[in-house]
Design a protein around this motif. Sequence first.
Motif, short mmCIF file in Angstrom:
data_model
loop_
_atom_site.label_atom_id
_atom_site.label_comp_id
_atom_site.label_asym_id
_atom_site.label_seq_id
_atom_site.Cartn_x
_atom_site.Cartn_y
_atom_site.Cartn_z
N SER A 96 0.81 -1.21 0.00
CA SER A 96 0.00 0.00 0.00
C SER A 96 0.84 1.26 0.00
O SER A 96 0.49 2.24 -0.63
N THR A 97 1.92 1.25 0.77
CA THR A 97 2.79 2.42 0.82
C THR A 97 4.22 2.02 0.52
O THR A 97 4.62 0.87 0.74
N PHE A 98 4.97 2.98 0.01
CA PHE A 98 6.31 2.69 -0.49
C PHE A 98 7.30 3.75 -0.03
O PHE A 98 6.92 4.84 0.37
N VAL A 99 8.57 3.39 -0.12
CA VAL A 99 9.66 4.29 0.22
C VAL A 99 10.29 4.78 -1.08
O VAL A 99 10.53 3.98 -2.00
N CYS A 100 10.56 6.08 -1.17
CA CYS A 100 11.21 6.62 -2.36
C CYS A 100 12.61 6.01 -2.46
O CYS A 100 13.39 6.09 -1.51
N PRO A 101 12.94 5.41 -3.60
CA PRO A 101 14.26 4.78 -3.73
C PRO A 101 15.40 5.80 -3.85
O PRO A 101 16.56 5.44 -3.72
N TYR A 102 15.08 7.06 -4.08
CA TYR A 102 16.10 8.10 -4.19
C TYR A 102 16.46 8.70 -2.83
O TYR A 102 17.63 8.80 -2.48
N CYS A 103 15.43 9.13 -2.06
CA CYS A 103 15.73 9.88 -0.84
C CYS A 103 15.22 9.21 0.43
O CYS A 103 15.48 9.69 1.53
N GLY A 104 14.48 8.11 0.29
CA GLY A 104 14.01 7.40 1.47
C GLY A 104 12.72 7.96 2.07
O GLY A 104 12.33 7.53 3.16
N ALA A 105 12.06 8.92 1.41
CA ALA A 105 10.77 9.41 1.91
C ALA A 105 9.82 8.22 2.06
O ALA A 105 9.75 7.37 1.17
N ARG A 106 9.11 8.17 3.17
CA ARG A 106 8.32 6.99 3.51
C ARG A 106 6.82 7.24 3.38
O ARG A 106 6.37 8.36 3.27
N ASN A 107 6.08 6.12 3.40
CA ASN A 107 4.62 6.13 3.44
C ASN A 107 3.97 6.83 2.25
O ASN A 107 2.98 7.53 2.39
N LEU A 108 4.52 6.61 1.06
CA LEU A 108 3.96 7.16 -0.16
C LEU A 108 3.13 6.08 -0.86
O LEU A 108 3.65 4.99 -1.10
N ASP A 109 1.86 6.38 -1.16
CA ASP A 109 1.12 5.41 -1.97
C ASP A 109 1.61 5.56 -3.41
O ASP A 109 2.47 6.40 -3.70
N GLN A 110 1.08 4.75 -4.33
CA GLN A 110 1.60 4.78 -5.70
C GLN A 110 1.52 6.16 -6.33
O GLN A 110 2.48 6.64 -6.91
N GLN A 111 0.37 6.81 -6.21
CA GLN A 111 0.21 8.14 -6.81
C GLN A 111 1.13 9.15 -6.17
O GLN A 111 1.72 9.99 -6.84
N GLU A 112 1.26 9.09 -4.84
CA GLU A 112 2.15 10.02 -4.15
C GLU A 112 3.60 9.77 -4.53
O GLU A 112 4.40 10.70 -4.64
N LEU A 113 3.98 8.51 -4.74
CA LEU A 113 5.35 8.17 -5.15
C LEU A 113 5.65 8.78 -6.51
O LEU A 113 6.70 9.38 -6.71
#
Length: 185
Positions: A96-113
């Motif tokens: 459901s939520t993902f971590v940005c592989p560039y900067c490590g920002a957390r709790n991003l859903d697909q659209q937010e990523l």
Amino acid sequence: FCGECLQPCLQVPSPLCPLCRVPFDPKKVEKASSVEKQLSSYKAPCRGCSKKVTLAKMRSHISSCAKVQEQMASCPKFVPVVPTSQPIPSNIPNRSTFVCPYCGARNLDQQELVKHCMENHRNDPNKVVCPVCSAMPWGDPSYKSANFLQHLLHRHKFSYDTFVDYNIDEEAALQAALALSLSEN
């Protein structure tokens, strides 16, 4: 393609067609004047205020339409029904939520990523692992996308949860799809 969709493809040293992944020369990209003409001549009602707007200006109108903004603000957000002291099961992968592989920002859903990466990492040339793909049963957690932004924009326009039953294997999924196809005809 519209300029917004094609732009990320033009930001890399060796652009690939977003549809067929074949290399192309950015100098040979031409505007489709017939499509632009159609978008400027056809009108459709705004989903919020029902005002008729040309398709060329619809995105701009929707982003500033107060009624659309009200509708979006009233969309339900997920909240637990009741608080619980039970731990979240650790054997169920988080899809459901993902971590940005560039900067490590957390709790991003697909659209937010997608939005986060477009706003903050548009010109980052690093090859990274797609966190959405690596969370899938078929995903390879070591595969790095050559162009992560193109990958995000073209492979993750919808949520897999809508179409995939993670609890059945590939053969069972194929049989279910065939049975459903036969029953519809």
